[in-house]
Design an enzyme around this catalytic site. Structure first.
Site, mmCIF file in Angstrom:
data_model
loop_
_atom_site.group_PDB
_atom_site.id
_atom_site.type_symbol
_atom_site.label_atom_id
_atom_site.label_comp_id
_atom_site.label_asym_id
_atom_site.label_seq_id
_atom_site.Cartn_x
_atom_site.Cartn_y
_atom_site.Cartn_z
ATOM 1 N N SER A 1 0.832 -1.205 0.000
ATOM 2 C CA SER A 1 0.000 0.000 0.000
ATOM 3 C C SER A 1 0.865 1.253 0.000
ATOM 4 O O SER A 1 2.014 1.257 0.446
ATOM 5 C CB SER A 1 -0.902 0.015 1.227
ATOM 6 O OG SER A 1 -1.653 -1.173 1.283
HETATM 7 N N1 SAH Z 1 -0.886 -4.499 4.027
HETATM 8 C C1 SAH Z 1 -0.224 -4.856 2.806
HETATM 9 C C2 SAH Z 1 -1.057 -4.528 1.592
HETATM 10 C C3 SAH Z 1 -1.529 -5.742 1.029
HETATM 11 S S1 SAH Z 1 -2.487 -5.657 -0.375
HETATM 12 C C4 SAH Z 1 1.118 -4.210 2.697
HETATM 13 O O1 SAH Z 1 1.420 -3.360 3.487
HETATM 14 O O2 SAH Z 1 1.903 -4.623 1.852
HETATM 15 C C5 SAH Z 1 -3.785 -6.742 0.115
HETATM 16 C C6 SAH Z 1 -3.423 -8.157 0.387
HETATM 17 O O3 SAH Z 1 -4.597 -8.821 0.770
HETATM 18 C C7 SAH Z 1 -2.904 -8.920 -0.800
HETATM 19 O O4 SAH Z 1 -1.659 -9.467 -0.508
HETATM 20 C C8 SAH Z 1 -3.930 -10.019 -1.009
HETATM 21 O O5 SAH Z 1 -3.358 -11.226 -1.431
HETATM 22 C C9 SAH Z 1 -4.528 -10.163 0.353
HETATM 23 N N2 SAH Z 1 -5.851 -10.739 0.423
HETATM 24 C C10 SAH Z 1 -6.900 -10.604 -0.433
HETATM 25 N N3 SAH Z 1 -7.940 -11.313 0.011
HETATM 26 C C11 SAH Z 1 -7.559 -11.928 1.156
HETATM 27 C C12 SAH Z 1 -8.208 -12.800 2.073
HETATM 28 N N4 SAH Z 1 -9.474 -13.197 1.897
HETATM 29 N N5 SAH Z 1 -7.509 -13.226 3.130
HETATM 30 C C13 SAH Z 1 -6.233 -12.847 3.326
HETATM 31 N N6 SAH Z 1 -5.580 -12.042 2.470
HETATM 32 C C14 SAH Z 1 -6.236 -11.567 1.414
#
Ligand code: SAH
Length: 668
Positions: A63
């Site tokens: 993000s």
């Molecule tokens: N907080 C992260 C941003 C991640 S983007 C950072 O700082 O890098 C969102 C993430 O959510 C992705 O990696 C995606 O794979 C995950 N995601 C999507 N649906 C999900 C679910 N149902 N359970 C767990 N992770 C999920």
């Protein structure tokens, strides 16, 4: 370098966070402490403090710093809390949280990402973070209740399980929106056991939250809602993940071990090997590789392809070292020439020519035959040529009969139109009688040369079926489609009869001919095909293989009869089987689908999705309508073979490419 990064980070905190209204000292300090570059692949570390989200593995993102700061600020933590993060991604957000909270549990659906984040966080010395691999859309029950929950991916609504797992007085922040890519950040505060206060904060764009209580996995239609049927499963896996887990990767097309595939094929008598376009090199090359092994290791007796009988018999003569008089016409000059006149086919043909030196007689050599019926006039010529040799009197009668079709030599489609209009007599009786007569003389003729007799009969059969085919074009597309596929199947059967019991066939044709039509929406239009007829006739002894690709280049024309072009294949649509395969992140694979190794996978392969079919024409501008149909992949085929990125076939030199009209050497 390190100092530069430190100062970039301080600058980020000032200009991207404080200046935009984030004032909590705890949040600013935490953001100033965590090195965002540690969570990025090396080649992107320079961009660590840019004011944007950045791509990480599995098509996900880290993000934007502002968003991480904003969400954590919105949780209104005092320090020391127990926090659940859904969507670990890179692990960066979890690290910032862990600077403030007492304990962080972070859930990630992609195993690769979860493992990587766990490693990095361990190396950085975080002891208060648990990285869990799983679907966080239903929270993480064992760790509940949580003082705060932050979801870093967008869903259609706040999953009820997350609200339940929130402690009284706790706060949840999540992007919520009715499309997969645009959301509002929503904050929920649990006021008591039953009451929740909801506030809308800012607009945002997150990657989708994919799971049981959120969006369905990529590849399914958007907004199909919640997947409640999977409620009983402890840890639901996306279809693409299941494919990745159970598919056999093809790391090298020439050397990959095909024994597992051969084992799945077992004692099948017919192996149908499809192609998702008529101009993709990978499909041709890998199909040839499989075919060679079927011939060498399983004794397959002939290859039958979606080409006209007379053209293929030129190749058959070559590969079987037959001594026949040279024909005065050139094979495969009809549009689309590149479909068979290409380097990939030639390589196989030369191999077969050499391989056949292992056998003494022409009959025991591996054959190469054509199943298709577009060679009306060449076939007439071939029948007449044969009769001229073996029975000149009958040849004369045959000339009379086939003469009925003479006026339409240049364009047999016009014959169909004329016959349908009723203004001209039909030639049906003549061509059918001719075939019947040839068959009656089987004994008399075939004692002289069984192979040449088969050739003549096949051509006479082709003429009879092609005559009907052109008439049926005016009755409807499905009628002519069915006639054509029935003809191909009948040709296969007559080859089996000729070769005798125990003979085995490999068929090469487009997926749309070889994948069981009854498991696709072709059946809604009343269409059948070779694959379906093989299944109905040979049951488990027919093994149907389909190919697919996500994007690349293909040799195709823009319209029928048009010149060959090298066209760019668009990335596959999001609700297609191709997208499921693409999202598996395995660049090339084989997937046996009779017993794919997981009940869940087998079940999901029975669902209906779009499938792309490119023939000799490719129209990317109207792709959805022109090239996609829907299919239950796991029932349509027994095996799916995938090449994510593909290339065009190499046509043989351009002089030969020029489509020349059929020539009619026997005076018709
Ligand atoms: N907080 C992260 C941003 C991640 S983007 C950072 O700082 O890098 C969102 C993430 O959510 C992705 O990696 C995606 O794979 C995950 N995601 C999507 N649906 C999900 C679910 N149902 N359970 C767990 N992770 C999920």
């Amino acid at each position: 370098m390190l100092e530069r990064k430190d100062s970039e980070r301080h600058a980020m905190v000032e200009s991207q966070l404080r200046a935009r209204g984030i004032h909590s000292p705890m949040v600013l300090e935490a953001m100033d402490k965590v090195h965002r570059e540690s969570f990025l692949p090396e080649h992107m570390q320079d961009l660590a403090y840019e004011d944007s989200a950045l791509p990480i593995a599995e098509g996900q993102t880290i993000s934007q710093p502002y968003i991480v700061g904003y969400m954590i600020d919105a949780l209104q933590l005092d320090g020391g809390e127990r926090v659940l993060e859904v969507g670990t991604g890179s692990g960066y957000g979890a690290a910032v949280l862990a600077e403030i909270a007492g304990q962080v549990i972070t859930v990630e659906r992609h195993k690769g990402l979860a493992d990587r984040a766990r490693d990095i966080l361990d190396q950085l010395g975080y002891h208060n973070i648990d990285v869990v691999h799983g679907d966080g859309s239903t929270g993480w029950h064992p760790g509940a209740p949580y003082d705060a929950i932050v979801v870093t991916a967008g869903g259609p609504k706040i999953p009820p399980a997350l609200k339940e797992q929130l402690a009284v007085g706790g706060t949840l922040v999540m992007p919520v929106g009715q499309t997969e890519s645009s959301q509002s950040l929503v904050r929920i505060t649990r006021e008591n056991a039953d009451d929740f206060r909801e506030e809308r904060l800012i607009e945002a764009h997150f990657v989708p939250l994919v799971g049981q209580a959120a969006w369905t996995e990529p590849g399914q239609p958007q907004g199909t809602g919640l997947l409640t049927s999977q409620a009983a499963r402890a840890e639901p896996r996306s279809l693409s993940e299941l494919v990745a887990e159970h598919a056999e990767p093809i790391d090298n097309m020439e050397t990959v071990d095909l024994d597992p595939l051969l084992k799945r094929i077992g004692d099948a008598r017919v192996v149908c090997i499809g192609e998702a376009s008529h101009g993709t090199a990978e499909f041709y090359r890998f199909r040839a590789r499989i075919t060679k092994e079927l011939i060498e290791k399983k004794g397959f007796s002939f290859v039958a392809v979606e080409a006209d009988w007379p053209d293929a018999s030129r190749i058959d003569n070559y590969v079987r070292h037959a001594e026949v008089p040279a024909a005065s016409w050139t094979a495969f000059t009809r549009f689309p020439t590149w479909m068979w006149r290409n380097a990939e086919v030639r390589e196989f043909v030369d191999w077969l020519h050499d391989y056949n030196r292992n056998f003494e007689s022409e009959e025991s050599k591996i054959g190469f035959h054509g199943l298709d019926l577009y060679s009306l006039y060449t076939s007439i010529g071939a029948v007449l040529g044969y009769l001229d040799n073996v029975d000149p009197a009958t040849a004369k009668i045959a000339r009379d009969r086939y003469g009925c079709l003479t006026p339409w030599q240049a364009d047999p489609v016009r014959y169909g139109r004329a016959a349908a209009s009723g203004r001209y007599g039909e030639c049906e009786k003549q061509v059918v009688t001719m075939l019947a007569e040839l068959l009656q003389k089987r004994l008399e003729y075939s004692v002289q040369d069984g192979e040449r007799f088969l050739d003549a009969v096949q051509n006479a059969r082709l003429v009879a079926n092609a005559e009907r085919y052109y008439r049926s074009m005016y009755e409807g597309y499905s009628d002519s489609w069915n006639l054509r596929d029935q003809h191909m199947f009948d040709t296969l059967q007559s080859l089996f009869n000729h070769r005798g019991e125990g003979s085995k066939a490999v068929i090469w044709a487009h997926n749309s001919h070889l994948g069981d039509a009854s498991k696709t929406d072709m059946s809604v239009r009343g269409q059948l095909n070779v694959g379906q007829l093989c299944r109905e006739t040979y049951g488990e002894d027919a093994y149907l293989i389909g190919f697919g690709t996500h994007q690349g280049k293909v040799a195709a024309a823009t319209e029928w009869g048009g010149p060959l072009e090298f066209k760019t294949v668009r990335p596959s649509l999001s609700d297609s089987w191709e997208r499921v395969a693409h999202d598996s992140q395995v660049p090339a694979f084989m997937l046996g689908m009779r017993e794919p190794g997981s009940r869940d996978l087998k079940e999901q392969l029975q669902h209906q999705r779009l499938e792309r079919a490119i023939g000799v024409i490719y129209r990317p501008e109207s792709e959805r309508i022109s090239h996609y149909f829907s299919a239950r992949l796991g029932q349509q085929f027994d095996e799916y073979i995938w090449f994510d990125v593909t290339h065009a076939v190499t046509p043989l030199d351009s002089k030969m490419l020029k489509g020349t009209p059929e020539t009619y050497p026997f005076g018709l």
